[in-house]
Structure formats: C-alpha cells, structure tokens
Design a protein around this motif. Structure first.
Motif, short mmCIF file in Angstrom:
data_model
loop_
_atom_site.label_atom_id
_atom_site.label_comp_id
_atom_site.label_asym_id
_atom_site.label_seq_id
_atom_site.Cartn_x
_atom_site.Cartn_y
_atom_site.Cartn_z
N VAL A 15 -5.05 -9.76 -3.47
CA VAL A 15 -4.35 -9.23 -2.30
C VAL A 15 -5.13 -9.63 -1.05
O VAL A 15 -6.35 -9.43 -0.96
N ALA A 16 -4.41 -10.19 -0.07
CA ALA A 16 -5.06 -10.72 1.13
C ALA A 16 -4.87 -9.83 2.35
O ALA A 16 -5.81 -9.57 3.09
N GLY A 17 -3.67 -9.37 2.61
CA GLY A 17 -3.45 -8.58 3.82
C GLY A 17 -2.00 -8.22 3.99
O GLY A 17 -1.12 -8.66 3.24
N ALA A 18 -1.74 -7.41 5.02
CA ALA A 18 -0.40 -6.91 5.28
C ALA A 18 0.46 -7.98 5.94
O ALA A 18 -0.02 -8.83 6.69
N VAL A 19 1.75 -7.91 5.65
CA VAL A 19 2.76 -8.79 6.26
C VAL A 19 3.79 -7.89 6.93
O VAL A 19 4.20 -6.87 6.34
N PRO A 20 4.24 -8.21 8.14
CA PRO A 20 5.23 -7.37 8.79
C PRO A 20 6.51 -7.23 7.95
O PRO A 20 6.98 -8.21 7.36
N VAL A 21 7.04 -6.01 7.90
CA VAL A 21 8.26 -5.73 7.17
C VAL A 21 9.42 -5.61 8.16
O VAL A 21 9.35 -4.81 9.10
N ALA B 146 4.26 -4.42 2.36
CA ALA B 146 4.31 -5.83 1.94
C ALA B 146 2.91 -6.40 2.10
O ALA B 146 2.32 -6.33 3.17
N ARG B 147 2.39 -6.93 1.00
CA ARG B 147 1.04 -7.50 0.99
C ARG B 147 1.10 -8.90 0.40
O ARG B 147 1.58 -9.09 -0.71
N GLU B 148 0.61 -9.89 1.14
CA GLU B 148 0.56 -11.23 0.60
C GLU B 148 -0.73 -11.44 -0.16
O GLU B 148 -1.66 -10.62 -0.07
#
Length: 226
Positions: A218-224, A206-208
C-alpha cells in the motif's frame, strides 16, 4: 506482501476465465489466472506477464499469473492480494490508530464481511475491493457488473443501524492514479449503491499500491470521486 519464484513470460491467450496460455522461455505453458474478472484491457496477446511457480504436486497448473504490464504500468492481478495487503497495512497502523483487533471473514447476521475491527470503544466492518481497471490514469471499479458488490454496500449500510462503523476500501493494484471513481458506464447500479452508502455514513477509501513483479505494498491515498 512478497511472492517467491516469480518468472517473466509473454501472454498468449485466455481460453477461459480460470487459465491462460503464456510463453515461458519461448515454450507455451498453462497457468492459473488468479482473477476471474474480465481483464480484457490487460490480458492482450504479447503483453509481458509475471508468473509464480508453485511447488504443489497436487496442482493441475504449475504457475499462477500474478502481474501484467499495461504499457508502462505494472498491474498486480492477484484477486487474493488486496485482502492480504490491506491487512498488512492496517496492522501497521495505516487504517486507524489504536487498532486492537482485525479479524478476517466475520459474519454479521446473514452477511460475511472481509474484516471486523476494534479500536478502543470503536467497532466496525470493512469490505475490501481490488481494482485493476485503469482508464487514462484514472482507477475504476468494477470492470464487470457485480451484484455481489452492490449487496456488500447495502449490508455495510445496514450494520451501522446497530452502532457499527462501516468502510469499503478499494485497493488499487497499481500506482500513479489520478483518482478513483465507480465505473458507472459498466455497472451504474454499483455507482448508485456506493453513493447511497457514502451518504449514509459508510467510509469510502481508495489506496493505490507500489507494484513490482514480486511485491505489493500500500502506497497512499487516492482521491475518491463520487
């Protein structure tokens, strides 16, 4: 990715899933909605929206609806954008190091995946899903039942039996999300399929994104959360 010819407007209504009426400089115009999802929590009368003016004379509509403000949150609604922004991110090294091939729309058996990749001796398939649903700072997918999405997850799991890697990447078309999770309340079968796929070894990313009226990055990872 960058959009040219962006104009601010005010959403009026959506008579069907393909078009919307928007006030542009106070005058109503018809524009194409580049997202066939429900988007009911986004497209509400009076919402600030951003349109892209298109120059093709063959078009029935002169504008595309690109983004919408939901309170302080700016959400990109372009359903074609997630694949493009994923490709840009992957080709810049964001997906995996040593990427040597990233080919879109690749068939495997009776399936068609968004991307096929190679990196050294590694090879695999990737499905990309755009996420526009936000609930109190949490990103959720889908916003409507998607049997097609369930099928994609099952096909990703199946291709691993032939030695391929498999990933599903949720591109969150907004920023500032606390986490991402499947929307079990709307489509429990999708959540179950995602958990089965993850347990079988399918990578779940998941990438916000950073969103402006005319850019998506694309900014960075989001916890799944599964």
């Amino acid at each position: 990715m960058h959009y040219e010819g962006i104009l601010p407007g005010v959403f009026l209504d959506r008579p069907n899933r393909f078009i919307a009426h928007v006030a542009l400089d106070g005058a109503p115009v018809v524009c194409h909605v580049k997202n066939t999802g429900r988007c009911r929590e986004l497209l509400v009368p009076g919402a600030a929206v951003y349109l892209q003016e298109c120059g093709s004379p063959a078009r029935k509509t002169r504008y595309d609806l690109i983004a919408v403000e939901k309170g302080r949150l700016l959400v990109n609604m372009d359903a074609q954008a997630p694949n493009q922004v994923f490709r840009e991110w992957a080709e810049q090294g964001g997906f995996t190091p040593g990427l040597t091939l990233l080919r879109p729309e690749t068939r495997w058996g009776a399936s068609r995946f968004d991307f096929y990749f190679e990196a050294g001796t590694r090879r695999g398939f990737i499905e990309v899903k755009g996420v526009t649903l936000e609930q109190e700072g949490h990103a959720r997918f889908p916003d409507a039942p998607t049997e097609r999405g369930v099928k994609h997850l099952e096909e990703l799991t199946a291709c691993m039996a032939e030695g391929y890697e498999a990933y599903v990447c949720f591109v969150i078309q907004m920023t500032g999300m606390k986490d991402f999770a499947p929307n079990d309340a709307t489509h429990p079968a999708f959540g179950e399929a995602l958990r089965r796929a993850a347990a079988a070894g399918v990578g779940v990313l998941a990438r916000e994104c950073r969103v402006t009226p005319d850019t998506l990055t694309v900014a960075g990872a989001v916890p799944v959360l599964l």
